[in-house]
Design a protein around this motif. Structure first.
Motif, PDB file in Angstrom:
ATOM      1  N   ARG A 354      -3.064 -18.849  20.051  1.00 17.81           N
ATOM      2  CA  ARG A 354      -4.031 -18.519  19.001  1.00 17.81           C
ATOM      3  C   ARG A 354      -4.658 -19.784  18.435  1.00 17.81           C
ATOM      4  NH1 ARG A 354      -0.162 -14.380  16.730  1.00 17.81           N
ATOM      5  NH2 ARG A 354      -1.020 -12.365  17.343  1.00 17.81           N
ATOM      6  N   GLY A 367       3.349  -0.956  14.470  1.00 12.89           N
ATOM      7  CA  GLY A 367       4.558  -1.518  15.047  1.00 12.89           C
ATOM      8  C   GLY A 367       4.306  -2.595  16.084  1.00 12.89           C
ATOM      9  N   HIS A 368       3.049  -2.848  16.427  1.00 16.70           N
ATOM     10  CA  HIS A 368       2.756  -3.963  17.324  1.00 16.70           C
ATOM     11  C   HIS A 368       1.626  -4.812  16.716  1.00 16.70           C
ATOM     12  CE1 HIS A 368       2.114  -5.410  21.759  1.00 16.70           C
ATOM     13  NE2 HIS A 368       2.335  -6.378  20.926  1.00 16.70           N
ATOM     14  N   MET A 374       3.814  -2.605   5.584  1.00 20.98           N
ATOM     15  CA  MET A 374       3.314  -3.784   4.882  1.00 20.98           C
ATOM     16  C   MET A 374       1.855  -3.584   4.491  1.00 20.98           C
ATOM     17  SD  MET A 374       5.018  -7.055   6.679  1.00 20.98           S
ATOM     18  CE  MET A 374       6.726  -7.449   6.314  1.00 20.98           C
ATOM     19  N   LEU A 382       0.173 -11.621   9.344  1.00 18.61           N
ATOM     20  CA  LEU A 382       0.939 -11.352  10.567  1.00 18.61           C
ATOM     21  C   LEU A 382       0.319 -12.059  11.776  1.00 18.61           C
ATOM     22  CD1 LEU A 382       3.288  -9.381  11.633  1.00 18.61           C
ATOM     23  CD2 LEU A 382       1.410  -7.947  12.401  1.00 18.61           C
ATOM     24  N   HIS A 385      -1.017 -16.480  10.574  1.00 19.82           N
ATOM     25  CA  HIS A 385      -0.285 -17.504   9.819  1.00 19.82           C
ATOM     26  C   HIS A 385      -0.288 -18.852  10.528  1.00 19.82           C
ATOM     27  CE1 HIS A 385       3.258 -17.390  12.465  1.00 19.82           C
ATOM     28  NE2 HIS A 385       2.980 -16.120  12.591  1.00 19.82           N
ATOM     29  N   MET A 398       7.199 -25.970   2.985  1.00 19.49           N
ATOM     30  CA  MET A 398       7.698 -24.774   2.293  1.00 19.49           C
ATOM     31  C   MET A 398       6.928 -23.530   2.706  1.00 19.49           C
ATOM     32  SD  MET A 398       8.748 -26.044  -1.493  1.00 19.49           S
ATOM     33  CE  MET A 398       9.236 -24.420  -2.003  1.00 19.49           C
ATOM     34  N   LYS A 399       5.663 -23.736   3.144  1.00 19.12           N
ATOM     35  CA  LYS A 399       4.838 -22.623   3.624  1.00 19.12           C
ATOM     36  C   LYS A 399       4.824 -21.463   2.635  1.00 19.12           C
ATOM     37  CE  LYS A 399       4.949 -23.746   8.450  1.00 19.12           C
ATOM     38  NZ  LYS A 399       5.400 -23.398   9.774  1.00 19.12           N
ATOM     39  N   ILE A 400       4.372 -21.777   1.424  1.00 23.17           N
ATOM     40  CA  ILE A 400       4.256 -20.724   0.415  1.00 23.17           C
ATOM     41  C   ILE A 400       3.000 -19.910   0.700  1.00 23.17           C
ATOM     42  CG2 ILE A 400       3.854 -20.315  -2.040  1.00 23.17           C
ATOM     43  CD1 ILE A 400       5.685 -22.783  -2.496  1.00 23.17           C
ATOM     44  N   ILE A 401       3.168 -18.592   0.686  1.00 25.88           N
ATOM     45  CA  ILE A 401       2.081 -17.705   1.092  1.00 25.88           C
ATOM     46  C   ILE A 401       0.990 -17.677   0.021  1.00 25.88           C
ATOM     47  CG2 ILE A 401       1.504 -15.315   1.628  1.00 25.88           C
ATOM     48  CD1 ILE A 401       4.462 -15.061   2.597  1.00 25.88           C
TER      49      ILE A 401
ATOM     50  N   ARG B 218       8.083 -15.213  -1.431  1.00 24.25           N
ATOM     51  CA  ARG B 218       6.900 -16.058  -1.578  1.00 24.25           C
ATOM     52  C   ARG B 218       6.581 -16.935  -0.365  1.00 24.25           C
ATOM     53  NH1 ARG B 218       6.360 -13.185  -5.157  1.00 24.25           N
ATOM     54  NH2 ARG B 218       6.114 -13.552  -7.393  1.00 24.25           N
ATOM     55  N   THR B 219       7.497 -17.038   0.593  1.00 23.22           N
ATOM     56  CA  THR B 219       7.255 -17.997   1.677  1.00 23.22           C
ATOM     57  C   THR B 219       7.108 -17.293   3.025  1.00 23.22           C
ATOM     58  OG1 THR B 219       9.551 -18.336   2.291  1.00 23.22           O
ATOM     59  CG2 THR B 219       8.723 -19.663   0.463  1.00 23.22           C
ATOM     60  N   LEU B 220       6.574 -18.044   3.981  1.00 28.40           N
ATOM     61  CA  LEU B 220       6.377 -17.512   5.329  1.00 28.40           C
ATOM     62  C   LEU B 220       7.714 -17.143   5.969  1.00 28.40           C
ATOM     63  CD1 LEU B 220       4.097 -16.975   7.379  1.00 28.40           C
ATOM     64  CD2 LEU B 220       4.658 -19.171   8.419  1.00 28.40           C
ATOM     65  N   PHE B 223       8.589 -13.781   4.887  1.00 31.92           N
ATOM     66  CA  PHE B 223       7.703 -12.852   5.588  1.00 31.92           C
ATOM     67  C   PHE B 223       8.213 -12.605   7.006  1.00 31.92           C
ATOM     68  CE2 PHE B 223       3.832 -12.165   8.170  1.00 31.92           C
ATOM     69  CZ  PHE B 223       3.374 -11.008   7.571  1.00 31.92           C
ATOM     70  N   ALA B 226      11.141 -10.298   6.934  1.00 32.86           N
ATOM     71  CA  ALA B 226      10.746  -8.906   6.691  1.00 32.86           C
ATOM     72  C   ALA B 226      10.114  -8.290   7.938  1.00 32.86           C
ATOM     73  CB  ALA B 226       9.782  -8.839   5.514  1.00 32.86           C
ATOM     74  N   VAL B 227       9.230  -9.048   8.598  1.00 24.25           N
ATOM     75  CA  VAL B 227       8.521  -8.506   9.767  1.00 24.25           C
ATOM     76  C   VAL B 227       9.505  -8.204  10.895  1.00 24.25           C
ATOM     77  CG1 VAL B 227       6.886  -9.041  11.606  1.00 24.25           C
ATOM     78  CG2 VAL B 227       6.313  -9.578   9.245  1.00 24.25           C
ATOM     79  N   GLN B 230      11.667  -5.181  10.139  1.00 24.40           N
ATOM     80  CA  GLN B 230      11.033  -3.863  10.138  1.00 24.40           C
ATOM     81  C   GLN B 230      10.464  -3.501  11.493  1.00 24.40           C
ATOM     82  OE1 GLN B 230       8.145  -3.209   7.033  1.00 24.40           O
ATOM     83  NE2 GLN B 230       9.336  -4.381   5.588  1.00 24.40           N
ATOM     84  N   SER B 231       9.965  -4.474  12.229  1.00 19.69           N
ATOM     85  CA  SER B 231       9.222  -4.157  13.431  1.00 19.69           C
ATOM     86  C   SER B 231       9.292  -5.343  14.397  1.00 19.69           C
ATOM     87  CB  SER B 231       7.777  -3.854  13.035  1.00 19.69           C
ATOM     88  OG  SER B 231       7.044  -3.517  14.151  1.00 19.69           O
ATOM     89  N   ARG B 233       8.684  -5.768  17.451  1.00 21.12           N
ATOM     90  CA  ARG B 233       7.571  -5.961  18.384  1.00 21.12           C
ATOM     91  C   ARG B 233       6.399  -6.632  17.660  1.00 21.12           C
ATOM     92  NH1 ARG B 233       4.707  -2.075  22.380  1.00 21.12           N
ATOM     93  NH2 ARG B 233       3.913  -3.678  23.783  1.00 21.12           N
ATOM     94  N   ALA B 234       6.132  -6.199  16.430  1.00 17.45           N
ATOM     95  CA  ALA B 234       5.075  -6.843  15.656  1.00 17.45           C
ATOM     96  C   ALA B 234       5.469  -8.287  15.365  1.00 17.45           C
ATOM     97  CB  ALA B 234       4.825  -6.078  14.360  1.00 17.45           C
ATOM     98  N   ARG B 236       7.135 -10.233  17.346  1.00 19.19           N
ATOM     99  CA  ARG B 236       6.843 -11.008  18.552  1.00 19.19           C
ATOM    100  C   ARG B 236       5.347 -11.279  18.641  1.00 19.19           C
ATOM    101  NH1 ARG B 236       7.493  -9.514  24.436  1.00 19.19           N
ATOM    102  NH2 ARG B 236       7.399  -7.373  23.704  1.00 19.19           N
ATOM    103  N   ALA B 238       3.426 -11.609  16.166  1.00 13.94           N
ATOM    104  CA  ALA B 238       3.116 -12.635  15.165  1.00 13.94           C
ATOM    105  C   ALA B 238       3.564 -14.017  15.616  1.00 13.94           C
ATOM    106  CB  ALA B 238       3.781 -12.280  13.840  1.00 13.94           C
ATOM    107  N   PHE B 240       6.819 -14.837  15.992  1.00 16.83           N
ATOM    108  CA  PHE B 240       8.138 -15.153  15.452  1.00 16.83           C
ATOM    109  C   PHE B 240       9.178 -14.883  16.528  1.00 16.83           C
ATOM    110  CE2 PHE B 240       6.139 -13.498  11.332  1.00 16.83           C
ATOM    111  CZ  PHE B 240       5.699 -14.767  10.969  1.00 16.83           C
TER     112      PHE B 240
END
Lengths: 534, 360
Positions: A354, A367-368, A374, A382, A385, A398-401, B218-220, B223, B226-227, B230-231, B233-234, B236, B238, B240
């Motif tokens: 990317r 889900g993909h 979310m 997602l 980033h 720290m990568k604060i969002i 608050r941080t990546l 995130f 959480a991702v 929960q999911s 495949r999502a 991957r 992303a 992660f």
């Protein structure tokens, strides 16, 4: 045999009158459906479908993915109820309210995906379909008898976990035969088989046919259909478009009926000539990751700036695997197998690809491409980033969002793509399919990527959203980006793509200018006939 | 007539808040029934269990002491559980952490320096993290089930520490009792206020709760957790890596469990003995869920669970009930918390007629 396996199912059906009684007049249809209509939301999955099958024939149900084959079959098998229309079984009107009622009438079905317990034996798995009072011994004997009778070699005491896919399919077939069905429905039975296993299956089907049973054979493999079927019903966009004898047709004529060659070709814009190669695939190969996956076989392809290459093909021929290979969700063996913007990226992950300038839109939205629970702004993060780290991830390591920046982008994307939603920043799962797809497409377009790979851009999306998405793909290419679009929808491929390649069984044909391709050629390539271009 | 669970469209925000309180209420009710069956006056028993400790200053202090390891461990577990990694072996990571940290005062008993304590804490965290690394790498590399491996390693750790305090590390002047030498002053975690049993570990727990809460919300990294939870495949999609995250969350939760272990050893017991394993690592699973896997919620939930320990001791003395009753309470609490959480996503419906049973 000491135990009547068909009795159990028959008792459960109100209208069951005995399944395998010989039919006096062969010309009378065994099953006839008249005016079947099934509506899902805005979609007419089946639109006044007429269909009939006579005893002792192997009848093909042909059509592209999404043509409405599965819906029709589910209605015949009682898993779906039609909105209108009537079904006649042996010329008597019936309503089939559940699969058990269908079995009671004498309809059996073998699904594409099996429902078997790997830790149990063959006989135990089959016994699960019957009541508790059925002796396991009787099931074993009956299994052995049927497997001899129909040439389906199978050991009732073998553990399912040890069996091949072909052997597992035999269990499903025998389970179905236990109830002595007059009509057997097979959903894409050869999609998981080797050619040799398929030949064995055909022998069995011939025996069943010769006994006077009818077989409804769902497939998109034209060669098979021509070889074994004596009748065919062809569906497109939820309607029956033709009924014919496939043996009197050519593969090309069947293909054109399937994809609808009579629809006028759409005017395409002239593409600006550009020699810059943005995506280069060279000898891309990938092994199967599971029994239902498709191996990629030596795929090579160039996509230039300013062009949209469309990859047509019926789902399950390696498109998802190709998408994951290009996106980097699956990395390659060598770096030079995938080159983006001149950089070999075969060993890099999706984030690094990317960052080079590629963007990806997968087939599955929930889900993909997005996390359903979310909110939209998190779903922006997602996919972006890494490529937009400086905008969305603050304070160095720290990568604060950056919540506000993300919400701004979500708002901008929603506006540009006309995403209709119930709240300012709702969970992705609360959007309708079309709106979520517009959001996901917009999320990537908002980056102005050099390269966009998109898989089934308008799958299950309403017509308005589909038109919006297609137009935005055309606009992106016109601005100088390269687009690779994988789609099962031939109308879409012809409308959007400037050149077209076809995927079949993990192979990719070489792309040809869309203006030089006919639907017939594409249809033949889709059905796996490499002679189409000759 | 039968009961059916029907999926809610969004998930009820009312029940998301209410669920832990309903669970607590049901636990108290079920506890009352249990006491009545044991022939005790349920009202008096529940009073002894849940109210009396709060009235007594010494008991209140003990609640904080007990809550400290529970909260530290539960915060790490919450991170694991949110990411879909089921670390059930915190008890073992807690023990090994305590053992690693104790190695310094046990092996260098005479060494007195301001360096000793920080080094012990670091060693404790390293020990817990290393022990958690075993199930993590097994899962990431070979796809083993982390529930089984992490749980089984608890028993290994218990036997190993038991052997140490009865064998090589036993205090020769300890009259044959299992346990190391008493630590010297520079190896003891100071109290928060003089004369109090509440040690610096309580402060660690609060700081950890706030820090991890910040990371999760608050941080990546939060995130990513959480991702992937929960999911996958999502996740991957992303970019992660689920495997790398598995290792990260196990190391983090192991380090926090190890910190809990060494804080307990150095702050409360002041030596390594055979009574370190009190089930905090398992009770912390309940704390994590009761606190909704939210570090700030866990601070409150830790106090509730600590109350069941202290109340259990009180009940043992004044009612003659076995201290196992505390375990029963903890079990009931987890059961009701998980059951009540179902109501967030499902509603209960009574269905009058059974649908026709199918043949298959």
């Amino acid at each position: 045999m000491g135990y009547d396996f068909s009795k159990k199912a028959r008792i459960l059906a109100k209208t069951g009158k005995g399944a395998a009684t010989p039919v006096p007049n062969v010309q009378q249809p065994l099953l006839e459906a008249r005016g079947i209509t099934k509506i899902f939301g805005d979609l007419r999955a089946n639109d006044t479908v007429d269909f009939s099958i006579v005893p002792g024939e192997i009848h093909a149900l042909l059509g592209e993915n999404g043509a409405g084959k599965s819906t029709l079959v589910k209605i015949l098998f009682g898993s779906l109820q039609p909105n209108s229309g009537e079904i006649f079984w042996r010329e008597k009107s019936v309503s089939i309210r559940s699969p058990s009622e269908a079995r009671g009438l004498g309809i059996g079905m073998v699904f594409q995906h099996f429902s078997l317990f790997e830790a149990l034996t063959v006989a135990e798995n089959i016994a699960l379909s019957f009541g508790r009072d059925t002796p396991l011994q009787a099931v074993s004997e009956q299994t052995r008898k049927l497997s001899r009778q129909y040439g389906l070699p199978l050991d009732p005491d073998a553990l399912v976990g040890d069996l091949s896919v072909g052997q597992r399919q035999r269990i499903e077939i025998i389970r179905c035969l236990m109830q002595d069905p007059a009509l057997i429905i097979l959903d894409e039975p050869t999609s998981v088989l080797t050619p040799q296993e398929a030949d064995t299956l055909f022998e069995t089907l011939f025996r069943l046919r010769d006994e006077g049973r009818s077989i409804l054979y769902i497939s998109h493999r034209l060669e098979e259909v021509q070889r074994i079927c004596s009748a065919a019903t062809i569906m497109r966009h939820g309607k029956v478009v033709d009924a014919c004898d496939p043996r009197e047709e050519t593969a090309a004529s069947l293909a054109s009926k399937m994809v609808g060659a009579e629809i006028a070709n759409i005017e395409r814009r002239q593409e600006p000539a550009n020699d810059e190669v943005v995506l280069q695939l060279s000898n891309l190969v990938m092994d199967k990751s599971n029994p239902f996956a498709v191996a990629l076989k030596d795929i090579s392809l160039s996509v230039h700036a300013g062009e949209i290459v469309g990859i047509a093909g019926i789902a399950g021929n390696g498109q998802s695997e190709l998408f994951e290979a290009i996106s980097g969700e699956t990395v390659q063996e060598r770096a030079d197998q995938v080159v983006i913007d001149g950089e070999p990226v075969g060993l890099l992950d999706i984030s690094k690809r990317r960052a080079i300038g590629a963007a990806f839109i997968p087939e599955e939205r929930l889900g993909h491409g997005a996390v359903p629970n979310m909110i939209l702004s998190d779903n922006i993060l997602l996919a972006r980033h890494a490529s937009d780290a400086e905008k969305f991830c603050k304070m160095g390591w720290m990568k604060i969002i950056a919540g506000k920046a993300l919400r701004d982008v979500a708002r901008r994307v929603s506006k540009v793509m006309d995403v209709r939603k119930s709240a300012e920043n709702p969970p992705a799962g609360s959007l309708s399919g079309g709106n979520l797809q517009k959001f996901i497409v917009g999320r990537e377009l908002d980056r102005q990527p050099d390269l966009l790979i998109v898989n089934q851009p308008t799958w299950g999306v309403d017509a308005g959203a589909a038109a919006h998405i297609r137009q935005s793909l055309i606009d992106l290419a016109a601005s100088g980006s390269a687009v690779l679009m994988i789609s099962q929808d031939l109308d879409e491929v012809f409308e959007v793509a400037s050149s077209i390649a076809v995927m079949s069984e993990g192979n990719l044909s070489s792309p040809q200018p869309a203006s030089s391709m006919t639907r017939e050629q594409v249809g033949l390539l889709m059905a796996g006939s490499q002679a189409a271009m000759a | 007539m039968r009961i059916e669970l029907q999926k809610r469209a969004g998930g009820s925000s009312v029940f998301a808040v209410l669920s832990p309180f309903v669970a607590l209420l049901l636990t108290v009710l079920a506890g009352g029934i249990m006491f009545a069956l044991l022939g005790k006056n349920p009202v008096f028993a529940l009073y002894t269990y849940f109210v009396e400790p709060l009235a007594d200053p010494w008991s209140r202090e003990q609640i904080l002491v007990k809550a400290t390891p529970l909260v530290l461990i539960a915060i790490g577990l919450a991170v694991c559980f949110r990411s879909g990694n089921w670390n059930i072996g915190a008890e073992g990571q807690y023990l090994i952490g305590g053992m690693f940290g104790a190695a310094i005062p046990v092996l260098f008993n005479e060494w007195q320096s301001p360096l000793v304590l920080p080094l012990m804490l670091l060693m404790g965290m390293a020990g817990g993290a290393l022990y958690a690394f075993i199930p993590a790498i097994l899962k990431a590399r070979f796809g083993t089930n982390e529930i089984l491996t992490s749980l089984m390693l608890v028993y290994v750790a218990q036997q190993f520490v038991d052997w140490l305090v009865r064998g090589p590390w036993r205090d020769p002047k300890g009259f044959g009792f299992p346990g190391s030498k008493q630590f010297n002053e520079s190896a003891v975690l100071p109290s928060l206020s003089s004369g109090s049993d509440v040690h610096l570990g309580a402060l660690f727990a609060v700081v950890a709760a706030i820090a991890i809460w910040f990371v999760l919300t608050r941080t990546l990294k939060g995130f990513e957790i959480a991702v992937l939870g929960q999911s996958p495949r999502a996740g991957r999609f992303a970019g992660f890596s689920a495997k790398r995250l598995t290792i990260f969350v196990f190391l983090l939760s192991g380090a926090l469990a190890g910190l809990a272990g060494i804080s307990e050893v150095s702050g409360s017991v002041e030596k390594l003995d055979d009574k370190l394993s009190l089930g905090y690592g398992f009770a912390a699973i309940i704390v994590a869920f009761l606190g909704r896997l939210n570090p700030l919620g866990i601070l409150a939930a830790g106090l509730v669970l600590a109350l069941t320990y202290i109340g259990g001791e009180a009940a043992q003395i004044s009612l003659g009930v076995s201290d196992r009753a505390a375990r029963v309470f903890q079990g009931l609490l987890l059961f009701f918390v998980l059951a009540c959480d179902t109501l967030i996503h499902y509603r209960i419906r009574l269905v009058s007629r059974l649908p026709k049973a199918g043949a298959a």
